[in-house]
Structure formats: C-alpha cells, structure tokens
Design an enzyme around this catalytic site. Structure first.
Site, PDB file in Angstrom:
ATOM      1  N   TYR A  59       6.297   8.460  13.181  1.00  0.00           N
ATOM      2  CA  TYR A  59       5.088   7.649  13.371  1.00  0.00           C
ATOM      3  C   TYR A  59       3.924   8.531  13.856  1.00  0.00           C
ATOM      4  O   TYR A  59       2.798   8.435  13.350  1.00  0.00           O
ATOM      5  CB  TYR A  59       5.424   6.557  14.377  1.00  0.00           C
ATOM      6  CG  TYR A  59       4.327   5.563  14.668  1.00  0.00           C
ATOM      7  CD1 TYR A  59       3.985   4.591  13.735  1.00  0.00           C
ATOM      8  CD2 TYR A  59       3.659   5.575  15.890  1.00  0.00           C
ATOM      9  CE1 TYR A  59       2.984   3.650  14.019  1.00  0.00           C
ATOM     10  CE2 TYR A  59       2.669   4.651  16.177  1.00  0.00           C
ATOM     11  CZ  TYR A  59       2.335   3.691  15.240  1.00  0.00           C
ATOM     12  OH  TYR A  59       1.347   2.772  15.527  1.00  0.00           O
ATOM     13  N   LYS A  83       0.151   9.017  12.193  1.00  0.00           N
ATOM     14  CA  LYS A  83      -1.086   8.639  12.888  1.00  0.00           C
ATOM     15  C   LYS A  83      -1.933   9.879  13.203  1.00  0.00           C
ATOM     16  O   LYS A  83      -3.164   9.825  13.171  1.00  0.00           O
ATOM     17  CB  LYS A  83      -0.763   7.872  14.172  1.00  0.00           C
ATOM     18  CG  LYS A  83      -0.164   6.489  13.903  1.00  0.00           C
ATOM     19  CD  LYS A  83      -1.143   5.578  13.196  1.00  0.00           C
ATOM     20  CE  LYS A  83      -0.623   4.182  12.995  1.00  0.00           C
ATOM     21  NZ  LYS A  83      -1.557   3.287  12.305  1.00  0.00           N
ATOM     22  N   LEU A  98       0.800  -1.224   0.000  1.00  0.00           N
ATOM     23  CA  LEU A  98       0.000   0.000   0.000  1.00  0.00           C
ATOM     24  C   LEU A  98       0.836   1.279   0.000  1.00  0.00           C
ATOM     25  O   LEU A  98       0.297   2.366  -0.174  1.00  0.00           O
ATOM     26  CB  LEU A  98      -0.923  -0.002   1.228  1.00  0.00           C
ATOM     27  CG  LEU A  98      -2.057  -1.033   1.185  1.00  0.00           C
ATOM     28  CD1 LEU A  98      -2.574  -1.313   2.587  1.00  0.00           C
ATOM     29  CD2 LEU A  98      -3.181  -0.559   0.283  1.00  0.00           C
TER      30      LEU A  98
HETATM   31  N1  LIG Z   1       0.637  -3.314  18.233  1.00  0.00           N
HETATM   32  C1  LIG Z   1       0.520  -2.160  18.868  1.00  0.00           C
HETATM   33  O1  LIG Z   1       0.893  -2.031  20.031  1.00  0.00           O
HETATM   34  C2  LIG Z   1      -0.103  -0.975  18.173  1.00  0.00           C
HETATM   35  C3  LIG Z   1      -0.342   0.173  18.928  1.00  0.00           C
HETATM   36  C4  LIG Z   1      -0.937   1.264  18.322  1.00  0.00           C
HETATM   37  C5  LIG Z   1      -1.277   1.221  16.989  1.00  0.00           C
HETATM   38  N2  LIG Z   1      -1.020   0.099  16.262  1.00  0.00           N
HETATM   39  C6  LIG Z   1      -1.397   0.104  14.847  1.00  0.00           C
HETATM   40  O2  LIG Z   1      -2.165  -1.040  14.554  1.00  0.00           O
HETATM   41  C7  LIG Z   1      -1.933  -1.443  13.204  1.00  0.00           C
HETATM   42  C8  LIG Z   1      -1.529  -2.915  13.176  1.00  0.00           C
HETATM   43  O3  LIG Z   1      -0.359  -3.055  13.961  1.00  0.00           O
HETATM   44  P1  LIG Z   1       0.274  -4.477  14.344  1.00  0.00           P
HETATM   45  O4  LIG Z   1       1.043  -4.262  15.585  1.00  0.00           O
HETATM   46  O5  LIG Z   1      -0.775  -5.509  14.283  1.00  0.00           O
HETATM   47  O6  LIG Z   1       1.315  -4.627  13.146  1.00  0.00           O
HETATM   48  P2  LIG Z   1       2.033  -5.942  12.545  1.00  0.00           P
HETATM   49  O7  LIG Z   1       1.952  -7.072  13.489  1.00  0.00           O
HETATM   50  O8  LIG Z   1       3.367  -5.466  12.106  1.00  0.00           O
HETATM   51  O9  LIG Z   1       1.132  -6.270  11.251  1.00  0.00           O
HETATM   52  C9  LIG Z   1       0.992  -5.295  10.262  1.00  0.00           C
HETATM   53  C10 LIG Z   1       0.367  -5.908   9.037  1.00  0.00           C
HETATM   54  O10 LIG Z   1       0.214  -4.857   8.058  1.00  0.00           O
HETATM   55  C11 LIG Z   1       0.866  -5.250   6.850  1.00  0.00           C
HETATM   56  N3  LIG Z   1       1.441  -4.074   6.192  1.00  0.00           N
HETATM   57  C12 LIG Z   1       2.351  -3.208   6.687  1.00  0.00           C
HETATM   58  N4  LIG Z   1       2.668  -2.287   5.761  1.00  0.00           N
HETATM   59  C13 LIG Z   1       1.951  -2.592   4.656  1.00  0.00           C
HETATM   60  C14 LIG Z   1       1.863  -2.046   3.362  1.00  0.00           C
HETATM   61  N5  LIG Z   1       2.604  -0.999   2.988  1.00  0.00           N
HETATM   62  N6  LIG Z   1       1.027  -2.625   2.467  1.00  0.00           N
HETATM   63  C15 LIG Z   1       0.281  -3.697   2.805  1.00  0.00           C
HETATM   64  N7  LIG Z   1       0.332  -4.278   4.011  1.00  0.00           N
HETATM   65  C16 LIG Z   1       1.168  -3.737   4.928  1.00  0.00           C
HETATM   66  C17 LIG Z   1       1.962  -6.206   7.267  1.00  0.00           C
HETATM   67  O11 LIG Z   1       2.313  -7.011   6.165  1.00  0.00           O
HETATM   68  P3  LIG Z   1       3.762  -7.760   6.122  1.00  0.00           P
HETATM   69  O12 LIG Z   1       3.710  -8.745   7.266  1.00  0.00           O
HETATM   70  O13 LIG Z   1       3.790  -8.397   4.787  1.00  0.00           O
HETATM   71  O14 LIG Z   1       4.782  -6.687   6.323  1.00  0.00           O
HETATM   72  C18 LIG Z   1       1.256  -6.977   8.399  1.00  0.00           C
HETATM   73  O15 LIG Z   1       0.453  -7.993   7.873  1.00  0.00           O
HETATM   74  C19 LIG Z   1      -0.842  -0.512  12.667  1.00  0.00           C
HETATM   75  O16 LIG Z   1      -1.435   0.527  11.923  1.00  0.00           O
HETATM   76  C20 LIG Z   1      -0.192   0.025  13.920  1.00  0.00           C
HETATM   77  O17 LIG Z   1       0.375   1.290  13.711  1.00  0.00           O
HETATM   78  C21 LIG Z   1      -0.438  -1.009  16.818  1.00  0.00           C
END
Ligand SMILES: NC(=O)c1ccc[n+]([C@@H]2O[C@H](COP(=O)([O-])OP(=O)(O)OC[C@H]3O[C@@H](n4cnc5c(N)ncnc54)[C@H](OP(=O)(O)O)[C@@H]3O)[C@@H](O)[C@H]2O)c1
Length: 245
Positions: A150, A154, A56
């Site tokens: 970041y 956001k 994306l």
């Molecule tokens: N975990 C936390 O503590 C936390 C806290 C606040 C906010 N968030 C937000 O929640 C969301 C999910 O986080 P998460 O911790 O679950 O992340 P994650 O475990 O790293 O998973 C992210 C997913 O998004 C996909 N992705 C990343 N960049 C992409 C791109 N350019 N195009 C298509 N797919 C993409 C990744 O694909 P690949 O595996 O192929 O790279 C992966 O499947 C994010 O927006 C993050 O900022 C998370």
C-alpha cells in the site's frame, strides 16, 4: 456549474466528497467499480450526477472509458483520484503480483486518468483553470508494518503528483494530494475487531480519535476553489496530528 471527475464514489470518503459536491451544484462524473444502493440514491436525488461503472485496475478498459468521458462532457475542470484499495501483508510474503495488484488499483489508475485528462486540457490549449486532487495517505510518508504494498502505491502517487505539478504549473493545472490518517470509512468496523491495533491507532493520534468521513471533503473543495490558486505540488494531511509527531 463546475464539472469534474471523481473516482471511488460508491463508499466512504469518495461518497462523502461526491454528496457534498453535488449539494453545492457541482456536476460530478462519478466512477466506481460496482453500483450499490448509495449510487442508486445519488442518481435518484441529483440530476448533476453521472455514474460510470468501471474497474479502474483494468488499464486498457480505463484508457478507453476515460476517452469516452472526456469526449462526452464539456469543460471538465477537476479530477479527484480517490478510488483505492488497502492491503495488509508483510513484505516477505508479498510477490510481484501482490505489488502489481495494489499499484494497478491505487497508482496506475490515477496516472492513466491524470494523463488522459491533461491531454484533454492540452487540446484546449490549457485555457481551462484545472485542479487535480489525489487522495494519498499517511502510509507512505510514514512507515507502517505490513503495509509495504500500500505504501509503495501511495508513495508513487504522491511523487507522481509533485512532478505533474511542476510540469504543468505554467499551464493552469494545479496538482495536490490530500493525505488522510485513520478515517471512519468502510473498514472502521472491521478494524475495531482487532482491539490492540485499534487502540494503538487511537492512542497514537494526538486528537485521540479517528477522523469522521466528512472531515476530508472541505479540504478537497478548497483545493478545487480559487482560494487555493497559489497552492500546487503539496501534500496536506488530515490526520488528527499523526504526522506532526
Ligand atoms: N479510510 C481511511 O482511513 C483512509 C486513510 C488514508 C487514505 N485513504 C484513501 O482514501 C481513499 C478512499 O478510501 P475509503 O476508506 O473511503 O475506501 P472505501 O470505503 O473502501 O471506498 C473505496 C471506493 O473506491 C471504489 N474502488 C476501489 N477500487 C476501485 C477500482 N479498481 N475501480 C473503481 N472503483 C474502485 C470502491 O468501489 P467498490 O465498493 O465497488 O469496491 C469504493 O466505492 C482510498 O484511496 C484510500 O487509500 C483512506
């Protein structure tokens, strides 16, 4: 069966949201950068899952692919922008390219998908009741060291969402943000290696723990449902009380 688009389905929060929606018989068009064993399992197990491999952060390609998706699927009533990258770097060592990379991944991707989706709804004269949910963060509304890249992405997504909510409130489209605190997704194990930082996050959280991956999904589903029909333009925190302090 409700049909919708969800990004970042390969891991973490997106995978949890995807699995839970599929179990409840939603049809999910899942987008992720790469395929992996989680995606293969979802494809095997659920007929109501469609996978689109797409980076994306590639803006032109995203514009083309989203048009294909919107042409090929009928009555899409939700869009969940979850895909994102996190990036730690102090601000004086960040340059235009650093910010551009994080904004491309976390903000422009969601903006391109949202605008294409809203255009699709306009062709249907806004008769479909629709919900857009953007996954933002406590980073942005609260300041954190080394996360200005970041936070900018956001913050942009959160305030973009509020503007869309107002612009399309009379057109059957609701737009809300879900802002997680520290959640045990893919980066949890790595984060734990820095015990000083990890302990600080636990001690600073009123509930004294990181959130489980499945603690995000219920709110997302609520925001897609009739029960949230009068909620738009909001950011709701799922953070164990972090932002209440
Ligand atoms: N975990 C936390 O503590 C936390 C806290 C606040 C906010 N968030 C937000 O929640 C969301 C999910 O986080 P998460 O911790 O679950 O992340 P994650 O475990 O790293 O998973 C992210 C997913 O998004 C996909 N992705 C990343 N960049 C992409 C791109 N350019 N195009 C298509 N797919 C993409 C990744 O694909 P690949 O595996 O192929 O790279 C992966 O499947 C994010 O927006 C993050 O900022 C998370």
């Amino acid at each position: 069966m409700k049909t919708g688009i969800l990004t970042g389905v390969g891991n973490g929060i997106g995978l949890s949201i995807c699995k839970n929606l599929l179990k409840k018989r939603y049809k999910v068009i899942g987008i992720s950068k790469s395929s992996n064993s989680n995606i293969i399992d979802l494809k095997k197990k659920y007929k109501n899952f469609v996978f689109i491999k797409l980076d994306l952060s590639k803006k032109k390609l995203t514009e083309t692919k989203i048009q294909n998706i919107l042409t090929n699927h009928k009555n899409i009533t939700f869009l969940i922008n979850n895909a994102g990258i996190r990036y730690r770097k102090n601000s004086i060592n960040s340059n235009f390219r650093t910010y551009q990379k994080v904004l491309d991944n976390n903000f422009f991707s969601a903006a391109i998908l949202s605008n294409a989706y809203i255009k699709y709804l306009s062709y249907k004269n806004f008769t479909l009741k629709s919900s857009i949910v953007n996954i933002t963060s406590i980073v942005g509304p609260r300041g954190f060291a080394d996360l200005s890249n970041y936070a900018s992405s956001k913050g942009a997504l959160e305030y973009f969402s509020k503007s869309l909510a107002v612009e399309y409130a009379k057109k059957n489209i609701r737009v809300n943000c879900v802002a997680p605190g520290f959640i045990k997704s893919s980066y949890h194990e790595n984060f734990k290696k820095n015990s000083t930082l990890y302990d600080w996050t636990v001690n600073r959280t009123p509930m004294n723990r990181w959130g489980e991956i499945d603690e995000i999904y219920p709110l997302v589903e609520f925001l897609l449902s009739k029960g949230s029909s009068y909620i738009t333009g909001n950011t709701i925190y799922v953070d164990g009380g972090w932002t209440a302090q």
